[in-house]
Design an enzyme around this catalytic site. Structure first.
Site, mmCIF file in Angstrom:
data_model
loop_
_atom_site.group_PDB
_atom_site.id
_atom_site.type_symbol
_atom_site.label_atom_id
_atom_site.label_comp_id
_atom_site.label_asym_id
_atom_site.label_seq_id
_atom_site.Cartn_x
_atom_site.Cartn_y
_atom_site.Cartn_z
ATOM 1 N N ASP A 1 0.811 -1.217 0.000
ATOM 2 C CA ASP A 1 0.000 0.000 0.000
ATOM 3 C C ASP A 1 0.847 1.272 0.000
ATOM 4 O O ASP A 1 0.701 2.133 0.873
ATOM 5 C CB ASP A 1 -0.940 0.008 1.220
ATOM 6 N N GLU B 1 -11.567 0.326 -3.494
ATOM 7 C CA GLU B 1 -10.977 0.926 -2.288
ATOM 8 C C GLU B 1 -9.794 1.797 -2.703
ATOM 9 O O GLU B 1 -9.606 2.105 -3.870
ATOM 10 C CB GLU B 1 -10.542 -0.190 -1.321
#
Length: 529
Positions: free
Chosen positions: A16, A188
């Protein structure tokens, strides 16, 4: 010869990525989940050579991880720079798991004038979802974007991307929350950018596994409506299992001062034949361009991530000094490459001053605990390596243990430990937990009462793990069978897994006497031949 980016730029457990430029300095932060301190920070001046310079969340008041589940904690932090300071938004997920309707999420914001801190006490924003990012518009307004989680029966859990204005003087969100995009897939990781009058919304899509990818949408207004990119994915590896970089997705954009665009994203490199990603989700970087009709595209064409990509021609190469592979614990402060589980290191359980040149661990909770483990570990960053240590330890009860651990989470790990047996005295052997099932390999235990110093070693060769021990560091004997190291991965066992393999040192004393183990060094040597 032109400088090349070699992916992954941050090997091992670095998922991420959020990337940020300040002048000619580049920074990447990553998810850290249940590991403390939270949010590692890497620095570069050429987008090729990176170094770990510290962590953003170093105090329990910024990050309370006690009791959070495996692969909970810090999800998808996002770093930005505006108004003369750094802004970091991050999620602390306390509950997660397959079949659970709730996540018990809290989203926080912290700021700092200096990337090295100190970072301010956090402001709590909302709990509506995860993967937050903060967008600084050119009119001075700020917008929080995150996905919205819907726990209701029969509803899609991924209920859309929402934005809401943030007022920093008031330290709170203001105005309405607007759902700007809802797609019938797992969507997301939202990030907003502004270019040529368009607001671009970058999304992570398809779940952070084999179907992962990055998609885009755009609008003339920050609150929408947004039109989807006519190309389904900007980046993905979902359609080609032969690619060396799999699970490609979840990224952020950065532009050099000279207008060269790059995408930092996560990807994984599976170990065959099980197709398990022992090194977890890693950080990669791709050169980007903008199409004539204003959509983001890979500069090299197509949608697949590349292992090698051109570095910015405008940036001179800036290598950093090579990091030592051995820690002799000569400093009074633990090196930044070490992490602890859920709680910060302090002198109540880890001491570097009591015996100079040694690290002393006082045993606490078991390896299954979500609270007070005496465990420090570093990321596994190579498919083949040898890790070793030497300890002095005299356990007097079976509840006391210390040694060398290859760790994924509380449910899966392999542990070469020294303990005490009533009949044989001091023994060396392996205990493990395999997807939640605890086991002791009693047949491999050896008595080591005459070993004053206990040298331990773990050798991993892709999916093979072999432990060994020695009384002098020269004459080694194998301990136990070859174990399946590929189980130390996101892709093994029940439930969601989002981290990566770690290797380190630990001590337990579940009887409560806090027996101490002294470690002389820790060595991590990649095997390249």
């Amino acid at each position: 010869m032109p400088l090349k980016i070699q992916n992954p730029i941050l090997p091992g457990f670095h998922p991420d990525p959020s990337i940020c430029r300040v002048g000619d300095e580049y920074y990447i932060v990553n998810s850290s989940f249940e590991w403390f301190p939270g949010v590692p920070i890497h620095h570069s001046r050429d987008l090729v050579n990176w170094r770990l310079i510290g962590h953003a969340l170093t105090r329990p008041s910024q990050l309370d991880l006690r009791g959070v589940v495996d692969s909970g904690g810090v999800w998808a932090p996002s770093l930005s720079f505006a108004d003369g300071q750094f802004w970091l938004v991050y999620t602390n997920v306390r509950t997660c798991g397959m079949g659970r309707p709730f996540k018990d999420i809290k989203i926080f914001l912290t700021t700092s004038k200096d990337i090295l801190g100190p970072w301010a006490e956090p402001v709590e924003l909302n709990s509506i979802g995860f993967d937050p990012s903060l967008f600084h518009d050119d009119d001075g307004r700020k917008w929080l974007a995150n996905m919205m989680w819907d726990f209701r029966k029969g509803r899609s859990r991924f209920a859309g991307i929402v934005v809401q204005e943030y007022d920093h003087p008031q330290r709170r969100l203001i105005g309405p929350m607007t759902n700007i995009l809802a797609k019938p897939v797992l969507t997301e990781g939202p990030n907003l950018y502004k270019r040529d009058g368009w607001y671009y919304l970058m999304l992570a899509e398809g779940g952070t596994g084999w179907n992962h990818g990055i998609s885009m949408a755009r609008s003339r207004n920050v609150t929408g409506p947004y039109e989807l990119d006519p190309q389904e994915f900007v980046l993905t590896s979902r359609d080609d299992a032969s690619l060396p970089l799999q699970k490609a997705g979840h990224g952020e954009l950065v532009a050099t001062r000279f207008g060269e665009w790059y995408l930092a994203h996560l990807a994984s490199r599976p170990v065959m034949p099980e197709r398990r990603c022992v090194l977890g989700r890693e950080t990669c970087l791709q050169k980007m361009t903008w199409s004539v009709d204003g959509w983001l595209r890979l500069a090299q064409g197509g949608t697949h991530p590349r292992v090698e990509d051109p570095a910015p021609s405008s940036l001179p190469e800036t290598p950093w000094p090579a990091l030592p592979v051995r820690d002799d614990f000569a400093s009074e402060k633990l090196d930044a490459s070490w992490s602890s589980l859920r709680v910060p290191v302090n002198e109540s359980w880890l001491a570097l001053k009591e015996r100079p040149g040694w690290l002393c661990l006082r045993g606490r909770d078991s390896l299954h605990s979500l609270f007070e483990q005496s465990l420090i570990a570093r990321r596994v960053q190579h498919f083949r390596f040898i890790a070793g240590t030497c300890l002095e330890y005299s356990p007097t009860h079976f509840t006391q243990m210390a040694g060398l651990i290859c760790y994924y989470d509380t449910r899966t790990h392999f542990y070469l430990r020294v303990t005490h047996d009533e009949a044989r005295g001091k023994i060396l052997g392996i205990v493990l937990t395999d997807d939640g099932n605890y086991d002791e390999l009693a047949a491999s235990e050896i008595a080591i009462n005459d070993w004053k110093k206990i040298h331990l070693r773990a050798g991993i060769d892709f999916q093979r793990l072999q432990f060994s021990g020695s009384p002098d560091g020269k004459n080694w004997q194998t301990v136990g069978p070859v174990l399946d190291a590929s189980k130390l991965s996101d892709d093994y066992g029940q439930g969601p897994h989002f981290t990566g393999a770690m290797v380190g040192l630990c001590a337990q004393d579940v009887g409560g006497t806090r027996a101490t183990a002294d470690f002389d060094y820790f060595d991590y040597q990649p095997v390249t031949t």
